[in-house]
Design a protein around this motif. Structure first.
Motif, short mmCIF file in Angstrom:
data_model
loop_
_atom_site.label_atom_id
_atom_site.label_comp_id
_atom_site.label_asym_id
_atom_site.label_seq_id
_atom_site.Cartn_x
_atom_site.Cartn_y
_atom_site.Cartn_z
N GLN A 60 48.40 51.19 37.99
CA GLN A 60 48.82 52.42 38.75
C GLN A 60 48.04 53.67 38.50
O GLN A 60 47.58 54.57 39.37
CB GLN A 60 50.17 52.89 38.56
N SER A 68 52.09 48.07 47.00
CA SER A 68 52.14 48.62 45.40
C SER A 68 53.73 48.07 44.77
O SER A 68 53.57 47.62 43.87
CB SER A 68 52.02 50.05 45.38
N GLY A 101 50.40 58.67 45.13
CA GLY A 101 50.55 57.15 45.23
C GLY A 101 50.20 56.75 46.82
O GLY A 101 49.64 57.58 47.60
#
Length: 262
Positions: free
Chosen positions: A35, A16, A6
């Motif tokens: 994602q 995010s 991530g």
């Protein structure tokens, strides 16, 4: 590619996770449905460019979002073209039918009989249901002058070519009971039923177009921008490419500075 963990930087993590209230195409965050693709992009960029230090990792985060945003613009543009294609076909059909429909309405002498407030045609699905019921009745007892009123109720001020032709035919129902009148009535019955069947097929095609347009409007869970015009989308695309070029230049400058310092 290695497994992505991530966003690596505070700015990337904030982007995010931030709950943006903007429209889908304008949102400055990575959405939940993006994602997986974001992880693939980030892993690929990291392998290709091998970022070092916080600044380069932030540029990678910006690149990831930039590419996702480009995909949003592409999806929205494709949808706009698809909608425009269907809407144009509907418009062309209406424009081609209107003069012929007006001709038959003049022949039937039913123009200008509605109230001052324009009456719209019912949706295709309801048109089909009403026409099929009318065909069943006409097939059983023949055409009657009162059938004209039903068609006027269904089509309002927007009859199609074949609906207007049917209206004209219904004004010619013989009033007498002679053998000649019966023959004319049977011939008229055949003509009316044939014309109504053609109109049912026309309405089925209209229903298909309406269904296609609705499917485009409601495709997946994407949210439309409020200014959903091709001109606006082109501005989005131009700004997106300008940002991508700026990010490439920034990374190149940082790496030149590092080489000079070494």
């Amino acid at each position: 590619m290695g497994k992505s963990t991530g966003p690596r930087t505070p700015r990337g993590k904030a982007r995010s996770s931030r709950n943006s209230g903007k429209h889908w195409i304008e949102s400055r965050r990575i959405l939940p449905e993006e994602q997986g693709e974001a992880a693939i992009l980030r892993s690929g960029f990291e392998q290709d460019f091998k970022p070092e230090g916080l600044i380069e990792h932030e540029i990678i985060d910006d690149w990831v979002f930039n590419r996702l945003h480009k995909r949003r613009i592409d999806v929205a543009t494709t949808r706009e073209f698809s909608k425009a294609t269907v809407e144009k076909e509907i418009e062309l059909r209406e424009n081609n039918e209107r003069p012929v429909a007006r001709f038959w309405l003049r022949r039937a002498n039913v123009l200008g009989r509605h109230s001052a407030e324009p009456a719209e045609r019912v949706p295709p699905g309801l048109c089909i249901s009403a026409l099929q019921g009318l065909m069943k009745r006409i097939g059983h007892r023949g055409p009657q002058p009162e059938d004209l009123e039903l068609l006027r109720t269904v089509y309002g001020d927007q009859p199609t070519e074949h609906a207007a032709l049917t209206m004209h035919l219904l004004t010619e129902v013989p009033a007498g009971q002679s053998e000649k009148d019966e023959v004319a009535r049977r011939e008229l019955q055949e003509s009316v039923l044939e014309t109504l069947q053609t109109e049912v097929e026309v309405q089925r095609n209209r229903l298909k177009l309406a269904t296609n347009l609705l499917a485009i409007e409601w495709a997946s869970d994407l949210r439309e921008p409020t200014r959903n015009t091709l001109e606006t989308l082109q501005r989005y695309r131009t700004a997106n490419m300008r940002e991508f070029t700026h990010l490439m230049d920034s990374l190149e400058r940082i790496r030149r500075l590092r080489q000079d310092a070494a």
